[in-house]
Design an enzyme around this catalytic site. Structure first.
Site, mmCIF file in Angstrom:
data_model
loop_
_atom_site.group_PDB
_atom_site.id
_atom_site.type_symbol
_atom_site.label_atom_id
_atom_site.label_comp_id
_atom_site.label_asym_id
_atom_site.label_seq_id
_atom_site.Cartn_x
_atom_site.Cartn_y
_atom_site.Cartn_z
ATOM 1 N N CYS A 282 31.017 17.303 -26.445
ATOM 2 C CA CYS A 282 31.014 15.911 -27.048
ATOM 3 C C CYS A 282 31.893 16.029 -28.263
ATOM 4 C CB CYS A 282 29.603 15.587 -27.363
ATOM 5 S SG CYS A 282 28.472 15.644 -26.149
ATOM 6 N N LYS A 288 35.399 19.210 -35.505
ATOM 7 C CA LYS A 288 35.054 20.652 -34.920
ATOM 8 C C LYS A 288 35.802 21.298 -33.907
ATOM 9 C CE LYS A 288 29.953 19.555 -35.834
ATOM 10 N NZ LYS A 288 30.408 18.014 -36.198
ATOM 11 N N ASP A 332 32.243 12.411 -19.134
ATOM 12 C CA ASP A 332 30.969 12.281 -19.467
ATOM 13 C C ASP A 332 30.189 13.755 -19.351
ATOM 14 O OD1 ASP A 332 28.159 11.557 -19.657
ATOM 15 O OD2 ASP A 332 28.276 10.311 -18.360
ATOM 16 N N CYS A 402 23.488 16.251 -36.332
ATOM 17 C CA CYS A 402 23.394 15.774 -37.727
ATOM 18 C C CYS A 402 22.354 15.092 -37.977
ATOM 19 C CB CYS A 402 24.852 14.907 -38.119
ATOM 20 S SG CYS A 402 25.016 14.665 -39.734
#
Length: 469
Positions: A282, A288, A332, A402
């Site tokens: 993702c 990242k 996806d 997060c």
């Protein structure tokens, strides 16, 4: 992290202020844009400041005023409603925005009361008209009759001895968020108060040096300050990141220290056998992925960065541009195009409520609802199940959110492991805390849970899972 973000629209009918206070007028237009256009404040305000050509001093004042009023609008609305004799929802929305800005100056800033009231009346005249100016004057004089602690004693105490209600009022958070933080902090209300207070402080601007392209030492030599925990990070104390050549070239990027730590921890985790192919499942917007790409390249490994939303996949490609051969796909991760057991390391930074980054998004705490967490849980569970299939036996998955909300963190991990066990598939939880040995109080082991008030980072969560079969 959330999917499908769109660029916010700034109200196009906003009139550039002439005689009114430019900073207060900008803060007012920010509140109106967020309310009417569902905009993100952290994206809308820089556009307003640029369009208005505000000085550094006015920009700082508009930021403190606008962000502060958005963060604590739940608290300020309760105070305002206690000062008027009509139903709260009968107050014109624009007038309420003026009152929220005035309340923030009276209760949280050091603006002298007469100046806060007078400037708010002027703002009302300039933006709405003369008619409600007397009403604004009368309400704000009542608001300024007590400080925030006084209002907390008067209004939060009416909820009874429940500490969540008092902390929610005092620190401007919805009560359900306060309870979620307290749950993640093992019911420690003092620690919860510190976490809430940290959410109301502006975060530092932190850069990440991308391995192979830039180093922390080079950022320090450029005048930044090395981060405390991440070997890749540096703090920018003043100025815009875009003014730095290393940022313009893509050799470094803006990235919270917590994001750096969880990505680096996955890369540092011991692995038996092949270590050639990594996946960021993702990847948007790419911070990242850029860090992992650099670390992978230094070891002769390759990174595939996958992102569902095409516009976010383009952001990932931009973050990796100039860093050597990079694989970026629009895909996806719940129905991935790659074969099972393909990867050696997988980073899964799932879409989440974002409760760990509320200090960056002042309006977000009031937009999120408890039902969002349940809806996201189902998506997070499927994503983790698919990630554990995508990694080879013996390979590693770093599950990241997060958010400190237990449903999105340990709740997802335990649910997926239990489901895998019932299907005859085994996973092992590694001690992620051991990968960050210098970090104080990283637990509860084996999970890493970062906090703004403890570590100066976003409230990132990391679980590290090894697929055994």
């Amino acid at each position: 992290m959330s999917r499908g973000r769109r660029r916010p629209e700034v109200a196009t009918d906003v009139v550039k202020p002439r005689n009114s206070d430019p900073a207060r007028r900008t803060a007012f237009d920010l509140l109106r844009t967020v309310r009417e256009r569902d905009a993100y404040a952290n994206l809308a305000l820089p556009r307003l400041i640029t369009e208005r050509g505000l000085s550094v001093r006015d920009a700082a004042f508009a930021t403190e005023l606008g962000y502060g009023a958005l963060r604590s609008c739940g608290t300020y609305d309760a105070v305002i409603d206690a000062c008027i004799d009509r139903a709260g929802d009968r107050v014109d929305p624009g007038v309420r925005d003026v009152l929220r800005l005035g309340a923030h100056q009276l209760l949280a800033m050091r603006t002298p009361p007469h100046a806060a009231v007078s400037a708010s009346v002027d703002l009302c005249r300039a933006t709405i008209g003369q008619s409600p100016a007397g009403f604004v004057n009368a309400v704000l004089r009542k608001v300024g009759a007590a400080d925030l602690d006084g209002w907390t004693d008067r209004l939060a105490a009416a909820s009874g001895p429940d500490p969540a209600a008092r902390l929610a009022f005092r620190h401007g958070h919805p009560e359900w968020v306060v309870r979620a933080f307290a749950d993640a902090l093992d019911g420690d209300w003092n620690d919860t108060a510190l976490a809430l207070a940290a959410d109301n402080l502006a975060p530092r601007v932190t850069l990440a040096a991308r391995p192979g392209r830039c180093t922390q030492e080079e950022l320090v030599a450029a005048g930044l300050t090395a981060t405390t925990w991440s070997p890749h990070g540096a703090v920018l104390s003043a100025g815009a990141p875009g003014s730095l050549a290393v940022v313009r070239s893509g050799a470094a990027g803006v990235q919270d220290e917590g994001s750096q730590l969880v990505a680096a921890a996955l890369a540092a985790a011991p692995l038996t056998g092949r270590d050639e192919l990594w996946l960021d499942a993702c990847a948007g917007p790419g911070g990242k992925a850029a860090l992992l790409h650099g670390l992978a390249t230094q070891r002769g490994a390759h990174l595939l960065a996958a992102e569902l939303a095409p516009h976010r996949a383009r952001l990932v490609a931009g973050a990796l541009a100039g860093a050597g051969p990079a694989w970026v796909v629009t895909a996806d991760a719940t129905a991935p195009p790659w074969p099972d057991a393909t990867f050696d390391r997988v980073l899964l930074d799932v879409p989440c409520s974002g409760l760990g980054a509320l200090r960056r998004r002042p309006e977000a705490r009031w937009r999120r609802q408890p039902a969002d967490v349940g809806r996201l849980f189902d998506l997070q569970r499927v994503l983790l199940e698919r990630a554990l299939v995508a990694v080879r036996p013996g390979g590693l998955v770093g599950y990241v959110t997060c958010s400190p909300h237990r449903v999105e963190t340990v709740g997802v991990v335990h649910a997926v492991r239990e489901s895998a066990a019932r299907s005859g598939r085994r996973t092992e939880l590694l001690d992620a805390c051991a990968l960050l040995p210098e970090l104080p109080n990283p637990g509860p082991a084996p999970f890493v849970q970062l906090w703004p008030h403890r570590h100066g980072t976003d409230a990132m969560f990391l679980a590290l899972l090894r697929r055994e079969s």
